[in-house]
Design an enzyme around this catalytic site. Structure first.
Site, PDB file in Angstrom:
ATOM      1  N   ARG A 144     -17.089  -5.930  -4.816  1.00 39.38           N
ATOM      2  CA  ARG A 144     -18.159  -5.307  -4.398  1.00 39.38           C
ATOM      3  C   ARG A 144     -19.156  -6.051  -4.308  1.00 39.38           C
ATOM      4  O   ARG A 144     -19.724  -7.143  -4.832  1.00 39.38           O
ATOM      5  CB  ARG A 144     -18.332  -3.890  -5.034  1.00 39.38           C
ATOM      6  N   LYS A 168     -19.127  -0.089 -10.901  1.00 38.19           N
ATOM      7  CA  LYS A 168     -19.767   1.160 -10.724  1.00 38.19           C
ATOM      8  C   LYS A 168     -19.594   2.024 -12.003  1.00 38.19           C
ATOM      9  O   LYS A 168     -18.577   1.777 -12.786  1.00 38.19           O
ATOM     10  CB  LYS A 168     -18.985   2.181  -9.861  1.00 38.19           C
ATOM     11  N   HIS A 239     -18.316  -5.274   2.405  1.00 34.76           N
ATOM     12  CA  HIS A 239     -17.279  -4.249   2.355  1.00 34.76           C
ATOM     13  C   HIS A 239     -16.060  -4.334   3.409  1.00 34.76           C
ATOM     14  O   HIS A 239     -15.028  -4.259   2.955  1.00 34.76           O
ATOM     15  CB  HIS A 239     -17.966  -2.927   2.825  1.00 34.76           C
ATOM     16  N   ARG A 242     -13.817  -6.753   1.444  1.00 31.02           N
ATOM     17  CA  ARG A 242     -13.212  -6.115   0.317  1.00 31.02           C
ATOM     18  C   ARG A 242     -12.036  -5.194   0.884  1.00 31.02           C
ATOM     19  O   ARG A 242     -10.963  -5.327   0.416  1.00 31.02           O
ATOM     20  CB  ARG A 242     -14.224  -4.880  -0.159  1.00 31.02           C
ATOM     21  N   HIS A 265     -10.838   0.726  -8.853  1.00 30.35           N
ATOM     22  CA  HIS A 265     -11.003   2.149  -8.520  1.00 30.35           C
ATOM     23  C   HIS A 265     -10.498   3.000  -9.723  1.00 30.35           C
ATOM     24  O   HIS A 265      -9.605   2.454 -10.557  1.00 30.35           O
ATOM     25  CB  HIS A 265      -9.777   2.342  -7.577  1.00 30.35           C
ATOM     26  N   TYR A 274      -4.584   2.026   1.325  1.00 27.74           N
ATOM     27  CA  TYR A 274      -4.142   0.811   1.782  1.00 27.74           C
ATOM     28  C   TYR A 274      -2.772   0.631   2.137  1.00 27.74           C
ATOM     29  O   TYR A 274      -2.206  -0.162   2.728  1.00 27.74           O
ATOM     30  CB  TYR A 274      -4.695  -0.372   0.981  1.00 27.74           C
TER      31      TYR A 274
END
Length: 295
Positions: A144, A168, A239, A242, A265, A274
Site C-alpha cells: 500500500r 494496517k 492503489h 497494487r 489481507h 482477484y
C-alpha cells in the site's frame, strides 16, 4: 447517556485499541455525520439513535450520494452502533438497513503498459531513479501507499529478498521482492547515500534528503501522468499498481492464499475478488482441462 459522550468514548476506545490515525479520522467523519443528522432531528440521547438510523440512510440516498460514499458511512455507523450495544450505552438492539456493498471496478495496468511507463522514466537524475524504483516496487509487491511511505532502510532485507512491512492496524509482515526489483533497489540505495541526510532512516527520500510523505508520493503519480504513454482510461495511482499486481499474480498462476499473505489481507474474502477477475488464468485452465475439445 448523551450522544456526544458516547461518541467521545467510542473515539477514545478506537485510539486505545491502536487504530491508525487515518482510521480514527474515518470514524470521526462517518460517525460525526450521523450525529449531525441526529441533532438536526432533535436527538441528543444515545437511546434516540435507534429510531433515526433508517431515516438517516434514506436522507443520504435522497441526497444522491454515490453507492461507495453510502457504503463508507454505513461501515462507520455499524462500528459505532455495535459499540453502543456492546458497552450497554443503549437498551436493546440498533437495527441497520441492508446496504449492498458498492461495486468498485478498477481497471488494471497491463504488462505492456507498465513496461512502457518504466521505459519512459529518465533514471540518470536521482529523482528519476527514485521514482523508477518506487513504481517497480509497487508493481512487484502490491504494498500500500502508506506501507511504502513508512519503509525505512533496515526494512529492506535484500540479501534474502524481503521487505519488512508495517501494515494496517500495525500488523507486520514480510513481503518478497523479485530479482529485477531487488537489483533496482540496490542501485537506488547506493545513490541514496549521496543524497540522504545523516540520521534520516527513510528508504525513499526527497531531493533535500528527508522522508518522502504519502502526499509527495501521490504527487509523483500526478506529475508523471501527462507524460506517460496512453493508459486507455486507467487511473494511474499506487492503489492501481497494487490492484494490478494482485490480478496479474493470480493470472500468472499464483495461489490466493500466498497472495493474501503478501497483500496483508485479514480475510480470504478480500483476495477472492482477484480470483474472480482473473480471466486469462481461467481460460488457460479451461483449455487444458475442459472435456469439450476431447470429444
Amino acid at each position: 447517556m448523551l450522544l456526544q459522550q458516547t461518541y467521545e468514548t467510542f473515539i477514545a476506545d478506537r485510539r486505545v485499541n491502536g487504530c491508525a490515525k487515518k482510521t480514527i479520522e474515518f470514524y470521526e467523519y462517518a460517525v460525526g455525520r450521523l450525529l449531525a443528522y441526529a441533532y438536526e432531528q432533535g436527538g441528543v440521547e444515545a437511546d434516540d439513535l435507534a429510531a433515526q438510523i433508517r431515516p438517516y440512510f434514506l436522507h443520504l440516498h435522497n441526497a444522491q450520494l454515490s453507492p461507495h460514499s453510502i457504503q463508507t458511512l454505513f461501515r462507520g455507523t455499524r462500528a459505532f452502533t455495535r459499540f453502543l450495544v456492546a458497552e450497554g450505552f443503549v437498551e436493546g438492539e440498533i437495527k441497520l438497513p441492508r446496504i449492498k456493498p458498492a461495486k468498485s471496478v478498477i481497471k488494471p495496468i497491463s504488462m505492456d503498459q507498465m513496461r512502457a511507463i518504466i521505459a519512459s522514466i529518465d533514471t540518470r537524475p536521482f529523482v528519476g531513479l527514485r521514482d523508477h524504483t518506487i513504481l517497480r516496487l509497487l508493481f512487484d509487491t502490491g504494498i500500500r501507499l502508506g506501507e511504502l511511505a513508512r519503509l525505512d532502510l533496515p526494512h529492506a532485507n535484500l540479501d534474502d529478498g524481503f521487505l519488512f512491512v508495517q501494515g494496517k492496524g500495525n500488523r507486520e509482515r514480510w513481503v518478497p521482492v523479485g530479482r529485477e526489483t531487488k537489483k533496482g533497489l540496490w542501485a537506488y540505495m547506493k545513490r541514496r547515500t549521496q543524497n540522504g541526510q545523516s540520521g534520516e532512516p527513510a528508504l525513499f527520500i526527497r531531493r533535500d534528503g528527508v522522508r518522502l510523505s504519502h502526499r509527495a508520493i501521490q504527487q509523483i503519480f500526478k506529475r508523471m501522468k501527462p507524460n506517460l504513454p496512453l493508459l486507455d482510461g486507467v487511473r494511474f495511482s499506487p492503489h492501481t499498481l497494487r490492484h494490478s499486481f494482485a490480478l496479474l499474480y493470480i493470472e500468472n498462476g499464483g495461489d490466493p492464499f500466498s497472495l493474501q499473505r503478501i497483500l496483508g489481507h485479514s480475510t480470504q474474502a478480500m483476495t477472492a475478488k482477484y480470483v474472480n477477475m482473473a480471466r486469462s488464468n481461467i481460460k488457460a485452465q479451461h483449455d487444458r482441462y475442459a472435456p469439450g475439445d476431447r470429444l
